[in-house]
Design a protein around this motif. Structure first.
Motif, PDB file in Angstrom:
ATOM      1  N   GLN A 181       0.691  -1.883   0.168  1.00  0.00           N
ATOM      2  CA  GLN A 181       0.235  -0.309  -0.048  1.00  0.00           C
ATOM      3  C   GLN A 181       0.503   1.213  -0.236  1.00  0.00           C
ATOM      4  O   GLN A 181       2.066   1.130   0.213  1.00  0.00           O
ATOM      5  CB  GLN A 181      -0.942  -0.031   1.583  1.00  0.00           C
ATOM      6  CG  GLN A 181      -2.133  -0.977   1.378  1.00  0.00           C
ATOM      7  CD  GLN A 181      -2.912  -0.781  -0.042  1.00  0.00           C
ATOM      8  OE1 GLN A 181      -3.713  -0.579  -0.419  1.00  0.00           O
ATOM      9  NE2 GLN A 181      -2.706  -2.184  -0.191  1.00  0.00           N
ATOM     10  N   ALA A 182       0.362   1.921  -1.042  1.00  0.00           N
ATOM     11  CA  ALA A 182       0.473   3.532  -0.524  1.00  0.00           C
ATOM     12  C   ALA A 182       1.081   4.016   1.075  1.00  0.00           C
ATOM     13  O   ALA A 182       0.339   4.078   1.785  1.00  0.00           O
ATOM     14  CB  ALA A 182       0.186   4.715  -1.607  1.00  0.00           C
ATOM     15  N   LEU A 183       2.442   4.584   1.324  1.00  0.00           N
ATOM     16  CA  LEU A 183       2.974   5.486   3.005  1.00  0.00           C
ATOM     17  C   LEU A 183       1.744   6.527   2.371  1.00  0.00           C
ATOM     18  O   LEU A 183       1.586   7.427   1.704  1.00  0.00           O
ATOM     19  CB  LEU A 183       3.806   5.604   2.498  1.00  0.00           C
ATOM     20  CG  LEU A 183       4.814   4.408   2.386  1.00  0.00           C
ATOM     21  CD1 LEU A 183       6.300   5.413   2.954  1.00  0.00           C
ATOM     22  CD2 LEU A 183       4.851   3.750   4.039  1.00  0.00           C
ATOM     23  N   GLY A 239       2.459  11.294  -0.154  1.00  0.00           N
ATOM     24  CA  GLY A 239       2.582   9.971   0.122  1.00  0.00           C
ATOM     25  C   GLY A 239       2.252   9.420  -1.403  1.00  0.00           C
ATOM     26  O   GLY A 239       1.377   8.057  -2.032  1.00  0.00           O
ATOM     27  N   ARG A 240       3.697   9.198  -2.686  1.00  0.00           N
ATOM     28  CA  ARG A 240       3.625   8.594  -3.676  1.00  0.00           C
ATOM     29  C   ARG A 240       4.435   7.546  -4.115  1.00  0.00           C
ATOM     30  O   ARG A 240       4.890   7.252  -4.572  1.00  0.00           O
ATOM     31  CB  ARG A 240       4.301   9.720  -4.605  1.00  0.00           C
ATOM     32  CG  ARG A 240       3.066  11.043  -4.876  1.00  0.00           C
ATOM     33  CD  ARG A 240       4.039  11.891  -5.581  1.00  0.00           C
ATOM     34  NE  ARG A 240       4.724  12.126  -7.377  1.00  0.00           N
ATOM     35  CZ  ARG A 240       5.678  12.413  -7.368  1.00  0.00           C
ATOM     36  NH1 ARG A 240       5.944  13.922  -7.149  1.00  0.00           N
ATOM     37  NH2 ARG A 240       5.992  11.672  -8.644  1.00  0.00           N
ATOM     38  N   ILE A 241       5.197   7.358  -2.401  1.00  0.00           N
ATOM     39  CA  ILE A 241       6.153   6.096  -2.275  1.00  0.00           C
ATOM     40  C   ILE A 241       4.931   4.993  -1.890  1.00  0.00           C
ATOM     41  O   ILE A 241       4.510   4.946  -0.739  1.00  0.00           O
ATOM     42  CB  ILE A 241       7.222   6.231  -1.654  1.00  0.00           C
ATOM     43  CG1 ILE A 241       7.583   7.363  -2.399  1.00  0.00           C
ATOM     44  CG2 ILE A 241       8.652   5.224  -0.983  1.00  0.00           C
ATOM     45  CD1 ILE A 241       8.882   8.446  -1.945  1.00  0.00           C
ATOM     46  N   VAL A 244      10.353   0.012  -4.484  1.00  0.00           N
ATOM     47  CA  VAL A 244       9.667   0.369  -4.166  1.00  0.00           C
ATOM     48  C   VAL A 244       8.994   1.200  -5.359  1.00  0.00           C
ATOM     49  O   VAL A 244      10.295   1.711  -6.054  1.00  0.00           O
ATOM     50  CB  VAL A 244      10.908   1.814  -3.738  1.00  0.00           C
ATOM     51  CG1 VAL A 244      10.439   2.855  -3.099  1.00  0.00           C
ATOM     52  CG2 VAL A 244      11.220   1.154  -2.146  1.00  0.00           C
ATOM     53  N   THR A 245       8.130   1.824  -5.275  1.00  0.00           N
ATOM     54  CA  THR A 245       7.244   2.713  -7.032  1.00  0.00           C
ATOM     55  C   THR A 245       6.796   3.819  -5.862  1.00  0.00           C
ATOM     56  O   THR A 245       6.915   4.372  -4.961  1.00  0.00           O
ATOM     57  CB  THR A 245       5.951   1.286  -6.645  1.00  0.00           C
ATOM     58  OG1 THR A 245       6.350   0.603  -6.785  1.00  0.00           O
ATOM     59  CG2 THR A 245       5.087   1.828  -7.979  1.00  0.00           C
ATOM     60  N   ILE A 293      14.972   3.994  -3.431  1.00  0.00           N
ATOM     61  CA  ILE A 293      14.008   4.545  -3.837  1.00  0.00           C
ATOM     62  C   ILE A 293      14.558   5.230  -5.075  1.00  0.00           C
ATOM     63  O   ILE A 293      13.308   5.439  -5.560  1.00  0.00           O
ATOM     64  CB  ILE A 293      14.244   5.547  -2.758  1.00  0.00           C
ATOM     65  CG1 ILE A 293      13.498   4.969  -1.035  1.00  0.00           C
ATOM     66  CG2 ILE A 293      12.273   6.269  -2.816  1.00  0.00           C
ATOM     67  CD1 ILE A 293      12.772   6.411  -0.408  1.00  0.00           C
ATOM     68  N   ALA A 294      15.332   6.308  -5.411  1.00  0.00           N
ATOM     69  CA  ALA A 294      15.823   6.856  -6.148  1.00  0.00           C
ATOM     70  C   ALA A 294      17.427   6.823  -6.654  1.00  0.00           C
ATOM     71  O   ALA A 294      17.724   7.012  -5.644  1.00  0.00           O
ATOM     72  CB  ALA A 294      15.289   8.021  -6.636  1.00  0.00           C
ATOM     73  N   GLN A 295      18.087   6.571  -7.966  1.00  0.00           N
ATOM     74  CA  GLN A 295      19.320   7.356  -7.877  1.00  0.00           C
ATOM     75  C   GLN A 295      19.463   8.123  -8.380  1.00  0.00           C
ATOM     76  O   GLN A 295      18.989   7.998 -10.295  1.00  0.00           O
ATOM     77  CB  GLN A 295      19.750   6.040  -8.477  1.00  0.00           C
ATOM     78  CG  GLN A 295      19.855   4.764  -7.620  1.00  0.00           C
ATOM     79  CD  GLN A 295      20.598   2.978  -7.227  1.00  0.00           C
ATOM     80  OE1 GLN A 295      19.781   2.628  -7.919  1.00  0.00           O
ATOM     81  NE2 GLN A 295      21.347   3.375  -6.865  1.00  0.00           N
TER      82      GLN A 295
END
Length: 217
Positions: free
Chosen positions: A9-11, A204-206, A213-214, A166-168
């Motif tokens: 579920q999304a955070l 709340g997009r993560i 991780v989306t 999460i991101a790079q």
């Protein structure tokens, strides 16, 4: 409040500003970048606390300039990592912290801190993980002869830079790069990437599902 999420579920997006604590050990330039983004209204968040394991570190001066409360401690005064982390967790909980941001915090963390904040604790690292974890990511890349370096923001799981990514963002290594020139370009990427990820958290997009991780648009 955002939280750990094993089910995909999304955070949750908080209705009030995300309450953030930043952990740092040194100069605090990543804190500065994050604080400027919050002050400019680019992130729906409030910086509530800076935690530092070096009472003389310059990040504390930066925090005071942004009127952010500080908590400095000396690890050698405690019997164990767990002992000072128990004190830190009590401080975080008393302030209702939603998100912990590790921004140049040079200490391994234990289950005492990880368990209550898993999925709500992120770290910025100067390398493209899983390559070159630990200390001196840029130096490791240069010594290895890598052609690409970069920066990673990931969730903290208690290992040495082993949490879900999460991101790079990549940084090309030039033939004439020195440690100073490469580190400087990586830092510039970090100053953009870390506030961007914190903004996604605040919106709340993560979504965190195991190691995946989306980020929703």
């Amino acid at each position: 409040m955002i939280g750990s999420n094993e089910g995909g579920q999304a955070l949750a997006k908080p209705s009030s500003p995300l309450k953030i604590a930043v952990f740092a050990s040194g100069n605090g330039s990543n804190f500065q970048a994050l604080a400027e983004a919050v002050k400019a209204g680019k992130i729906h968040a409030s910086l509530e606390l800076v935690v530092c394991d070096k009472p003389s570190a310059y990040v504390l001066e930066r925090a005071r300039s942004f009127e952010v409360e500080t908590y400095a401690f000396s690890p050698k005064q405690y019997a164990s990592r767990e002992a000072y982390e128990e004190e830190i967790v009590a401080k975080l909980q008393a302030k209702g912290i939603d998100l912990v941001v590790m921004a140049g915090y040079m200490r391994l963390v234990t289950h005492v801190l990880v368990e209550p904040y898993y999925g709500r604790m992120i770290n910025v690292h100067p390398a493209l993980l899983p390559a070159f974890p630990g200390m001196n990511g840029a130096l490791q890349a240069l010594e290895y002869g890598a052609k690409i370096a970069g920066a990673t923001v990931h969730f903290v799981d208690g290992g040495t830079d082993t949490g879900p990514i999460i991101a790079q963002q990549a940084v090309a290594i030039q033939e004439d790069d020195t440690l100073e020139t490469l580190s400087s370009r990586i830092q510039q990427v970090e100053y953009e990437l870390l506030p961007k990820v914190v903004g996604w958290m605040a919106e709340g997009r993560i979504t965190l599902n195991g190691r995946k991780v989306t980020i929703t648009q």
